[in-house]
Scaffold this motif. Sequence first.
Motif, short mmCIF file in Angstrom:
data_model
loop_
_atom_site.label_atom_id
_atom_site.label_comp_id
_atom_site.label_asym_id
_atom_site.label_seq_id
_atom_site.Cartn_x
_atom_site.Cartn_y
_atom_site.Cartn_z
N LYS A 100 26.66 54.62 33.30
CA LYS A 100 26.52 54.66 34.76
C LYS A 100 25.11 54.30 35.17
N THR A 124 35.61 47.56 36.95
CA THR A 124 35.75 48.61 35.95
C THR A 124 36.41 48.05 34.70
N GLY A 152 39.39 55.25 31.26
CA GLY A 152 39.55 55.80 32.61
C GLY A 152 38.31 56.55 33.06
N ASP A 153 37.72 57.32 32.16
CA ASP A 153 36.49 58.04 32.48
C ASP A 153 35.35 57.07 32.80
N SER A 155 35.70 54.06 33.87
CA SER A 155 36.04 53.40 35.13
C SER A 155 35.59 54.24 36.31
N LYS A 156 35.78 55.55 36.21
CA LYS A 156 35.32 56.46 37.27
C LYS A 156 33.80 56.41 37.40
N PHE A 159 32.91 53.22 39.18
CA PHE A 159 33.22 53.38 40.61
C PHE A 159 32.13 54.21 41.29
N ALA A 160 31.69 55.28 40.62
CA ALA A 160 30.66 56.14 41.19
C ALA A 160 29.33 55.40 41.32
N ASP A 171 38.55 48.30 41.01
CA ASP A 171 39.00 49.33 40.07
C ASP A 171 40.18 48.79 39.27
N TRP A 173 41.11 49.34 36.22
CA TRP A 173 41.82 50.35 35.43
C TRP A 173 42.95 50.97 36.24
N THR A 174 42.68 51.29 37.48
CA THR A 174 43.70 51.90 38.35
C THR A 174 44.71 50.88 38.84
#
Length: 255
Positions: A100, A124, A152-153, A155-156, A159-160, A171, A173-174
């Motif tokens: 990140k 992501t 997924g983690d 990807s979050k 996004f953050a 996004d 992944w989503t």
Amino acid sequence: MSCYPKVILFGDSQTQTSFSSHGNVNSWGASLSHKLSRKCDVMNRGFAGYNTHMAKQILPELITKDISCEVAVLVIFFGSNDAIFEECSPKQHVPIDDYKLNLKEMAQYLLTVSVLREKIILVTPPPIDDEKWEKECKAKGKPVDRKNSVNGDYSKACFAAAKDYGIDVLDLWTLMQKEKNWRTFLSDGVHLSPEGDQFLFKSIAEKIETRTDSTAMKYPYFRDIVSVSPHKREQFILDNQYIHPEDSKLNCSIL
């Protein structure tokens, strides 16, 4: 300085191979280049195996203040290699907090060299088909080194990072997993299949199009040129270097 604005794709192997083709189907980068022909130069800056730490080191060599004014869009697509299990690849793995931070530092650098915030798009990492990837690993005699929930983690975290800097994010992944057939988007469980390439192309093209739809095409349509007297054509081209499709005097497409 190029007369064409630049759309730069910066990422790992998913980007490096984005100008290849699957039979008659282009990968996502090649599809973007076709879509933006005569409007923008789509540039492949993909580096297979790279994580965000490696990417952060070379970014200043790729994007300098001298060319920042030419950048129409910059796509940053990393994370799959960062998310690899540390015990399987300690030199490639990047802890999620560092991942990140690396994204944020790349964003900060780009802002420092005057790449506008609205021109940057983070992507992501895509999902992983755990079952398919496990089979792939077993066939190669190596341990499973990736997992969908871990991607997924990350990807979050991506996004953050984008939210912290007010940067747009796709996004992937989503979005992929919202499709019933999303597993067909991954050839070996990790890398994009032809279907996955097209899904990414359509998803990212929507975001790029909003940033380039007002960009004029370069030079007149050939039918408009030949409609002018030969001795006037050179001046006609000079006077009409930038055109929009609706500007064609003959209202005809390129053939």
